[in-house]
Design an enzyme around this catalytic site. Structure first.
Site, short mmCIF file in Angstrom:
data_model
loop_
_atom_site.label_atom_id
_atom_site.label_comp_id
_atom_site.label_asym_id
_atom_site.label_seq_id
_atom_site.Cartn_x
_atom_site.Cartn_y
_atom_site.Cartn_z
N MET A 74 83.25 36.20 5.75
CA MET A 74 83.25 36.38 4.30
C MET A 74 82.77 35.16 3.53
SD MET A 74 84.00 39.43 4.19
CE MET A 74 84.56 40.53 5.46
N CYS A 75 82.23 34.17 4.22
CA CYS A 75 81.67 32.99 3.54
C CYS A 75 80.28 33.29 3.02
CB CYS A 75 81.59 31.80 4.49
SG CYS A 75 83.14 30.95 4.71
N HIS A 76 80.02 32.85 1.80
CA HIS A 76 78.69 32.99 1.23
C HIS A 76 77.75 31.96 1.87
CE1 HIS A 76 81.29 34.71 -1.89
NE2 HIS A 76 80.24 35.41 -2.26
N MET A 111 85.16 25.58 3.53
CA MET A 111 84.94 26.13 4.87
C MET A 111 83.81 25.40 5.59
SD MET A 111 87.39 28.12 5.24
CE MET A 111 86.93 28.56 6.91
N GLU A 112 82.81 24.96 4.85
CA GLU A 112 81.71 24.20 5.45
C GLU A 112 82.22 22.86 5.98
OE1 GLU A 112 79.92 27.44 3.29
OE2 GLU A 112 81.53 26.07 2.77
N ASP A 126 82.87 18.74 24.54
CA ASP A 126 81.83 19.24 25.44
C ASP A 126 81.12 18.11 26.17
OD1 ASP A 126 79.97 21.26 26.56
OD2 ASP A 126 78.53 20.21 25.28
#
EC number: 4.6.1.17
Length: 157
Positions: A74-76, A111-112, A126
């Site tokens: 739901m992130c733009h 969110m970014e 990793d």
């Protein structure tokens, strides 16, 4: 408080932002990865077989911030104007990563920033998992955000 990612029928939706005002938006997020002191020493001495761990993790975090709209449903998708990843070494066993993300837009970049920090830390894992599999990624959190209708936020640490 209203949850905005649901429509009248209770189904998921992307929030409508057409009428929102564009403002400068910033967000800073942080997280940590802990490891054995010997593993941290290998990273700092650039003796990891896969290359310069922090340089690769930094680029991965920047790339992740730019791809957040593809990863979080739901992130733009946003036109970011800046992403910076920084590291603080906490001897003997911890690397803290911070991400600062900026844009001029109609929705925030929290969110970014959180995605950037998460992928930065995952990339560190990793790159050194051949040396140590017991590393712990933890304490991923939003530190601050500015801009937008909801105003500014700063975490009390």
């Amino acid at each position: 408080m209203e949850l905005t990612h649901f429509n009248e029928e209770g189904r998921a939706r992307m929030v409508e932002v057409t009428e929102k005002q564009e403002t400068v938006r910033t967000a800073v997020a942080a997280g940590e990865i802990t490891m054995r002191p010997e593993t941290l020493e290998l990273i700092l001495d650039k003796k990891v077989a896969k290359g310069d761990v922090l340089a690769v993790a930094q680029v991965a975090g920047i790339m992740a911030a730019k791809k957040t709209g593809d990863l979080i449903p739901m992130c733009h998708p946003l036109n970011l104007t800046g992403v910076d990843i920084s590291f603080t070494i906490k001897v003997p066993d911890t690397i803290e990563a911070k991400a600062k993300v900026t844009c001029v837009g109609k929705t925030g970049v929290e969110m970014e920033a959180l995605t950037a920090v998460s992928v930065t830390l995952l990339t560190i894992y990793d790159m050194v998992k051949a040396v140590e599999k017991g590393m712990v990624i933890k304490n991923i959190r939003l530190l601050e955000k500015t801009g937008g209708k909801s105003g500014d936020y700063r975490r009390e640490e």
